[in-house]
Design a protein around this motif. Structure first.
Motif, PDB file in Angstrom:
ATOM      1  N   LEU A  52       0.813  -1.214   0.000  1.00 24.60           N
ATOM      2  CA  LEU A  52       0.000   0.000   0.000  1.00 24.60           C
ATOM      3  C   LEU A  52       0.847   1.266   0.000  1.00 24.60           C
ATOM      4  O   LEU A  52       0.425   2.294  -0.538  1.00 24.60           O
ATOM      5  CB  LEU A  52      -0.978  -0.010   1.163  1.00 24.60           C
ATOM      6  N   ALA A  53       2.043   1.206   0.564  1.00 20.76           N
ATOM      7  CA  ALA A  53       2.937   2.369   0.533  1.00 20.76           C
ATOM      8  C   ALA A  53       3.218   2.785  -0.909  1.00 20.76           C
ATOM      9  O   ALA A  53       3.318   3.966  -1.212  1.00 20.76           O
ATOM     10  CB  ALA A  53       4.238   2.067   1.278  1.00 20.76           C
ATOM     11  N   GLY A  54       3.312   1.818  -1.796  1.00 24.70           N
ATOM     12  CA  GLY A  54       3.499   2.128  -3.211  1.00 24.70           C
ATOM     13  C   GLY A  54       2.191   2.364  -3.938  1.00 24.70           C
ATOM     14  O   GLY A  54       2.085   3.232  -4.796  1.00 24.70           O
ATOM     15  N   PHE A  55       1.174   1.614  -3.569  1.00 26.60           N
ATOM     16  CA  PHE A  55      -0.106   1.685  -4.267  1.00 26.60           C
ATOM     17  C   PHE A  55      -0.868   2.977  -4.004  1.00 26.60           C
ATOM     18  O   PHE A  55      -1.631   3.440  -4.859  1.00 26.60           O
ATOM     19  CB  PHE A  55      -0.985   0.493  -3.882  1.00 26.60           C
ATOM     20  N   LEU A  56      -0.673   3.586  -2.858  1.00 30.68           N
ATOM     21  CA  LEU A  56      -1.431   4.793  -2.523  1.00 30.68           C
ATOM     22  C   LEU A  56      -1.161   5.960  -3.466  1.00 30.68           C
ATOM     23  O   LEU A  56      -1.886   6.949  -3.460  1.00 30.68           O
ATOM     24  CB  LEU A  56      -1.191   5.209  -1.071  1.00 30.68           C
ATOM     25  N   GLY A  57      -0.170   5.843  -4.316  1.00 29.98           N
ATOM     26  CA  GLY A  57       0.065   6.851  -5.340  1.00 29.98           C
ATOM     27  C   GLY A  57      -0.922   6.763  -6.492  1.00 29.98           C
ATOM     28  O   GLY A  57      -0.929   7.609  -7.380  1.00 29.98           O
ATOM     29  N   CYS A  58      -1.790   5.761  -6.466  1.00 34.08           N
ATOM     30  CA  CYS A  58      -2.795   5.585  -7.510  1.00 34.08           C
ATOM     31  C   CYS A  58      -3.832   6.705  -7.411  1.00 34.08           C
ATOM     32  O   CYS A  58      -4.482   6.871  -6.385  1.00 34.08           O
ATOM     33  CB  CYS A  58      -3.472   4.225  -7.352  1.00 34.08           C
ATOM     34  N   LYS A  59      -3.959   7.466  -8.469  1.00 38.81           N
ATOM     35  CA  LYS A  59      -4.896   8.600  -8.482  1.00 38.81           C
ATOM     36  C   LYS A  59      -6.164   8.297  -9.260  1.00 38.81           C
ATOM     37  O   LYS A  59      -7.191   8.935  -9.057  1.00 38.81           O
ATOM     38  CB  LYS A  59      -4.225   9.840  -9.082  1.00 38.81           C
ATOM     39  N   ASP A  60      -6.066   7.353 -10.196  1.00 37.99           N
ATOM     40  CA  ASP A  60      -7.219   7.001 -11.018  1.00 37.99           C
ATOM     41  C   ASP A  60      -6.934   5.643 -11.654  1.00 37.99           C
ATOM     42  O   ASP A  60      -5.873   5.057 -11.444  1.00 37.99           O
ATOM     43  CB  ASP A  60      -7.493   8.070 -12.078  1.00 37.99           C
ATOM     44  N   LEU A  61      -7.882   5.135 -12.417  1.00 36.62           N
ATOM     45  CA  LEU A  61      -7.720   3.818 -13.026  1.00 36.62           C
ATOM     46  C   LEU A  61      -6.501   3.742 -13.941  1.00 36.62           C
ATOM     47  O   LEU A  61      -5.858   2.711 -14.033  1.00 36.62           O
ATOM     48  CB  LEU A  61      -8.971   3.452 -13.814  1.00 36.62           C
ATOM     49  N   PHE A  62      -6.193   4.838 -14.606  1.00 33.59           N
ATOM     50  CA  PHE A  62      -5.109   4.808 -15.575  1.00 33.59           C
ATOM     51  C   PHE A  62      -3.731   4.784 -14.913  1.00 33.59           C
ATOM     52  O   PHE A  62      -2.755   4.360 -15.529  1.00 33.59           O
ATOM     53  CB  PHE A  62      -5.261   5.966 -16.561  1.00 33.59           C
ATOM     54  N   SER A  63      -3.647   5.213 -13.667  1.00 38.62           N
ATOM     55  CA  SER A  63      -2.370   5.141 -12.951  1.00 38.62           C
ATOM     56  C   SER A  63      -2.256   3.847 -12.126  1.00 38.62           C
ATOM     57  O   SER A  63      -1.236   3.594 -11.511  1.00 38.62           O
ATOM     58  CB  SER A  63      -2.196   6.363 -12.040  1.00 38.62           C
ATOM     59  N   MET A  64      -3.317   3.017 -12.151  1.00 39.52           N
ATOM     60  CA  MET A  64      -3.319   1.784 -11.366  1.00 39.52           C
ATOM     61  C   MET A  64      -2.187   0.823 -11.729  1.00 39.52           C
ATOM     62  O   MET A  64      -1.523   0.296 -10.830  1.00 39.52           O
ATOM     63  CB  MET A  64      -4.665   1.080 -11.463  1.00 39.52           C
ATOM     64  N   PRO A  65      -1.907   0.542 -13.002  1.00 40.99           N
ATOM     65  CA  PRO A  65      -0.821  -0.404 -13.301  1.00 40.99           C
ATOM     66  C   PRO A  65       0.516   0.002 -12.679  1.00 40.99           C
ATOM     67  O   PRO A  65       1.204  -0.836 -12.080  1.00 40.99           O
ATOM     68  CB  PRO A  65      -0.757  -0.407 -14.832  1.00 40.99           C
ATOM     69  N   ALA A  66       0.890   1.264 -12.790  1.00 38.89           N
ATOM     70  CA  ALA A  66       2.154   1.725 -12.212  1.00 38.89           C
ATOM     71  C   ALA A  66       2.114   1.657 -10.692  1.00 38.89           C
ATOM     72  O   ALA A  66       3.110   1.280 -10.050  1.00 38.89           O
ATOM     73  CB  ALA A  66       2.467   3.153 -12.668  1.00 38.89           C
ATOM     74  N   ALA A  67       0.975   1.988 -10.096  1.00 37.21           N
ATOM     75  CA  ALA A  67       0.853   1.950  -8.635  1.00 37.21           C
ATOM     76  C   ALA A  67       0.920   0.517  -8.115  1.00 37.21           C
ATOM     77  O   ALA A  67       1.556   0.252  -7.087  1.00 37.21           O
ATOM     78  CB  ALA A  67      -0.451   2.614  -8.206  1.00 37.21           C
ATOM     79  N   VAL A  68       0.294  -0.415  -8.822  1.00 37.02           N
ATOM     80  CA  VAL A  68       0.341  -1.828  -8.416  1.00 37.02           C
ATOM     81  C   VAL A  68       1.768  -2.353  -8.535  1.00 37.02           C
ATOM     82  O   VAL A  68       2.258  -3.058  -7.646  1.00 37.02           O
ATOM     83  CB  VAL A  68      -0.653  -2.676  -9.245  1.00 37.02           C
ATOM     84  N   GLU A  69       2.455  -1.990  -9.599  1.00 37.38           N
ATOM     85  CA  GLU A  69       3.841  -2.449  -9.765  1.00 37.38           C
ATOM     86  C   GLU A  69       4.748  -1.856  -8.679  1.00 37.38           C
ATOM     87  O   GLU A  69       5.588  -2.559  -8.110  1.00 37.38           O
ATOM     88  CB  GLU A  69       4.360  -2.097 -11.154  1.00 37.38           C
ATOM     89  N   SER A  70       4.572  -0.591  -8.382  1.00 36.87           N
ATOM     90  CA  SER A  70       5.351   0.049  -7.317  1.00 36.87           C
ATOM     91  C   SER A  70       5.085  -0.637  -5.975  1.00 36.87           C
ATOM     92  O   SER A  70       6.017  -0.945  -5.224  1.00 36.87           O
ATOM     93  CB  SER A  70       4.988   1.536  -7.236  1.00 36.87           C
ATOM     94  N   GLY A  71       3.818  -0.902  -5.696  1.00 34.57           N
ATOM     95  CA  GLY A  71       3.459  -1.580  -4.453  1.00 34.57           C
ATOM     96  C   GLY A  71       4.032  -2.984  -4.380  1.00 34.57           C
ATOM     97  O   GLY A  71       4.569  -3.406  -3.354  1.00 34.57           O
TER      98      GLY A  71
END
Length: 192
Positions: free
Chosen positions: A90-109
């Motif tokens: 979640l420390a990485g995933f919380l950077g998710c701002k919308d559906l389109f940023s989800m892939p990068a946020a999931v990878e970071s998390g």
């Protein structure tokens, strides 16, 4: 100027939906905690995965604080292996701002989650995060929502596969409780 204001409003609405989905995911973890505890056999059969996830994710009851404070609170409340892995994710995933940023946020998390344990093993919550990353690469989020069914199917398949990836799970005839917990947690997010 009017178009810019409309886009900003739409972005805020999507972000509010994501935040609400995290709160709903926490509520689902609370409802499933006893089941997760009962099937918890790896790395030791101590029956605490559900309880640890409830404690760790409790900050999501009030997810409207800024992402850094929320991430810090989750990291501070992390309990057990499952809680520490989820908190790092979640420390990485919380950077998710919308559906389109989800892939990068999931990878970071996912990348941060791997740092939560000294000896990462397949068949755990980490395998769930790997499947999440790979599925989003194959099925990037779109406005149509058609991508959701494919991602959910991939995540369900990854959880079912954990039974065959670890001897302890195979012998007990259960899936990994942490992986199942994350499937439960992300269900509201994937269905917003």
């Amino acid at each position: 100027c009017e178009i810019s204001a409309q886009r900003e409003s739409e972005a805020m609405t999507r972000h509010e939906s994501l935040v609400s989905a995290l709160a709903a995911g926490y509520e689902k973890i609370v409802a499933w905690a006893d089941i997760l505890d009962r099937i918890n056999v790896y790395p030791v059969p101590d029956g605490d995965t559900g309880r640890n996830l409830v404690i760790t994710l409790s900050a999501l009851r009030n997810p409207w604080q800024n992402e850094e404070k929320l991430g810090s609170e989750i990291l501070l409340t992390a309990r057990g292996n499952s809680g520490n892995i989820a908190a790092r994710f979640l420390a990485g995933f919380l950077g998710c701002k919308d559906l389109f940023s989800m892939p990068a946020a999931v990878e970071s998390g996912r990348d941060l989650a791997y740092k939560a344990v000294p000896d990462p093993q397949p068949g755990t919550m980490l395998s769930f995060f790997d499947a999440f990353v790979e599925s989003l690469k194959r099925n990037p989020p779109s406005q149509s929502g058609a991508w959701v069914d494919a991602v959910v199917l991939d995540l369900e398949t990854s959880v079912k596969a954990t039974t065959q990836q670890l001897q302890e799970l195979r012998e007990a005839g259960v899936v990994d409780s942490g992986a199942l917990g994350m499937l439960v947690f992300f269900d509201p997010l994937l269905n917003i």
